[in-house]
Design a protein around this motif. Structure first.
Motif, short mmCIF file in Angstrom:
data_model
loop_
_atom_site.label_atom_id
_atom_site.label_comp_id
_atom_site.label_asym_id
_atom_site.label_seq_id
_atom_site.Cartn_x
_atom_site.Cartn_y
_atom_site.Cartn_z
N LEU A 119 66.54 12.73 46.50
CA LEU A 119 67.93 12.50 46.12
C LEU A 119 68.08 11.94 44.71
CD1 LEU A 119 69.46 11.17 49.44
CD2 LEU A 119 69.73 13.40 48.38
N PHE A 120 67.05 11.23 44.24
CA PHE A 120 67.21 10.58 42.93
C PHE A 120 67.46 11.55 41.78
CE2 PHE A 120 65.64 6.59 44.79
CZ PHE A 120 66.62 5.76 44.27
N PRO A 121 66.67 12.63 41.62
CA PRO A 121 66.94 13.54 40.52
C PRO A 121 68.34 14.13 40.63
CG PRO A 121 64.84 14.05 41.53
CD PRO A 121 65.50 13.04 42.40
N ILE A 122 68.81 14.35 41.86
CA ILE A 122 70.14 14.91 42.05
C ILE A 122 71.20 13.88 41.66
CG2 ILE A 122 71.72 15.94 43.73
CD1 ILE A 122 69.19 16.70 45.35
N GLY A 123 70.99 12.64 42.10
CA GLY A 123 71.99 11.62 41.89
C GLY A 123 72.01 11.06 40.49
N ILE A 124 70.86 10.94 39.84
CA ILE A 124 70.83 10.31 38.52
C ILE A 124 70.96 11.36 37.42
CG2 ILE A 124 69.48 8.87 36.96
CD1 ILE A 124 68.26 7.54 39.41
N SER A 125 69.89 12.09 37.25
CA SER A 125 69.90 13.12 36.21
C SER A 125 68.59 13.88 36.32
CB SER A 125 70.03 12.46 34.83
OG SER A 125 69.19 13.10 33.91
N PRO A 126 68.61 15.16 36.07
CA PRO A 126 67.34 15.90 36.13
C PRO A 126 66.53 15.76 34.84
CG PRO A 126 69.19 17.42 35.85
CD PRO A 126 69.77 16.04 35.84
N ASP A 127 66.97 14.93 33.92
CA ASP A 127 66.27 14.74 32.65
C ASP A 127 64.87 14.19 32.88
OD1 ASP A 127 65.48 14.22 30.10
OD2 ASP A 127 66.68 12.37 29.91
#
Lengths: 244, 206
Positions: free
Chosen positions: A57-65
């Motif tokens: 969930l983190f890449p989705i919620g924060i940023s895929p950078d």
């Protein structure tokens, strides 16, 4: 069977001295807990699924950078693994408490600390170790820089062993309570913080290219202390819980 | 050391209420002692104190004449306690359950001895069925198989007749009497009338 001075009217049953046989008891407890856990696969998979979901969930919620993710990846992985391990702790002694096996464990003519340690070992083997092995795979998802994967797995393997040991003290203290989960977290989380700091620190250091040995050595030292003290604390906590 | 469990001036308080006070108890070889009393009179608590599980009480316990805390290991090596909950793991088969209990007392034991003990409590044919799939009475019987399997002098049994059918009750009662006659001793709570026991002693609580 009868002792020599027994009369016919009142036979005296022979009494046993404590036999020892700690190795037998330990092996049997390890085998029993492993068998039980492997028959309840859902319970074993729960923390692993939780770990995977949170990290996904983190890449989705924060940023895929990738750069941003790589900077926070060590902390994220460690926090998620710690919470996953915490999630599984509540059940460590609970089923034994409910079906009466725990009081039998306490009445065994064996050191309770050793038997408790066997249970914790099984918990680590089926929770901490799989989490540690899974972490590098999830690290890819957070674009964790190459070269830190081995350190991540190693720091988690050593760290989760301490987490299991410390957590078991809390689990033993709260086993008699109907809803001990929240209390368990409150009791145990402050003690988890040093392990989190040095565990995540080791991965961070590996990414920066600093020496990781200092962090790993401290993690190892924490584990040594936990191994030495936790079994006694677990045994004492179980006695307190059974008394309540 | 002779088989003898003594309690002196035993008292226990729960929620500002004395369950029992000034209780003196001597349990010797060859005796069956039944703790009696209405629900909530402290029978289970007394058994837990006498089996060394609770430390929250007043008074002294002696095992073979020596204070309990000095001879606790010897006491535990000669105690078989069956509590309210049978202590049977639902996820394990009867054989696996018994194997663990045998190992706890430090002996490997043999598969055939365990099968024999299960046959003795009427569970032949169920050896490899997970205990969770058995009835409450059958699970209780797994626990009772430990009486046959493990040689212990002092039996402390909390409501052992729960969920056991009439035939099983008779067999268990006979087993208690046989154990006492062989020189062991039995401490038991039950609401069931023990008829076959000529040596029964009663301790009234509440």
């Amino acid at each position: 069977m009868h002792s020599s001075n027994a009369t016919i009217d009142a036979p005296v049953m022979s009494m046993h001295d404590p036999k020892g046989g700690l190795v037998v008891a330990l092996n049997a407890t390890l085998k029993r807990d492993l068998t039980l856990m492997l028959r309840r696969r859902g319970e074993v998979l729960n923390p692993l699924v939780f770990f995977a979901l949170v990290i996904t969930l983190f890449p989705i919620g924060i940023s895929p950078d990738p750069e941003l993710l790589a900077a926070i990846a060590p902390g994220l992985l460690w926090v998620a693994a710690l919470l996953a391990a915490l999630l599984s702790l509540d059940s460590l002694f609970r089923s034994d408490y409910e079906d009466g096996s725990l009081e039998q464990l306490l009445l065994a003519p064996q050191p309770l600390a050793a038997l408790g340690l066997a249970k914790v070992a099984v918990h680590w083997l089926l929770t901490g170790l799989p989490l540690a092995l899974m972490a590098p795979v999830l690290g890819i998802m957070l674009s964790l820089p190459a070269g830190s994967y081995a350190v991540l797995a190693l720091s988690l393997a050593v760290g989760t062993a301490s987490l299991s040991l410390i957590g078991a003290i809390g689990a033993a203290l709260t086993v008699g309570l109907a809803r001990g989960g929240v209390l368990l977290s409150l009791l145990v989380l402050p003690l988890y913080i040093p392990i989190l700091i040095f565990g995540a620190g080791a991965v961070q250091a590996a990414i920066m290219g600093d020496g990781v040995m200092a962090h790993l050595a401290i993690l190892g030292a924490l584990l040594a202390v936990a191994l030495m003290l936790a079994p006694w604390a677990i045994a004492a906590s179980l006695r307190i819980s059974i008394n309540g | 050391m002779s088989l003898c469990l003594q309690a002196r001036q035993l008292a226990c308080e729960r929620d500002d209420r004395w369950l029992f006070e000034g209780l003196d108890l001597d349990i010797h070889s060859g005796e069956i002692v039944r703790i009696e009393g209405p629900n909530g009179s402290g029978k289970t608590t007394l058994l837990k104190i006498l089996s060394g599980q609770l430390s929250d009480y007043h008074g002294e316990l002696y095992w073979g004449g020596a204070p309990m805390h000095e001879v606790r290991e010897h006491f535990l090596a000669n105690l078989l306690y069956l509590g309210h909950a049978p202590g049977v793991k639902a996820g394990l088969t009867p054989l696996e359950n018994l194997a663990w209990y045998q190992a706890l007392s430090g002996e490997q034991g043999s598969e055939s001895a365990r099968e024999e003990a299960l046959a003795h409590v009427g569970l032949s044919g169920f050896e490899d069925v997970p205990a969770g799939q058995l009835s409450a009475g059958q699970q209780r019987r797994i626990a009772l198989a430990r009486l046959t399997l493990t040689q212990r002098a002092l039996w402390v049994l909390d409501e052992p007749f729960t969920a056991i059918d009439r035939h099983g009750v008779g067999a268990l009662e006979a087993q208690l009497v046989a154990h006492a006659n062989a020189g062991g001793c039995v401490l038991v709570t039950t609401h069931h009338e023990l008829t076959a026991s000529p040596v029964l002693r009663r301790v009234q609580l509440g």
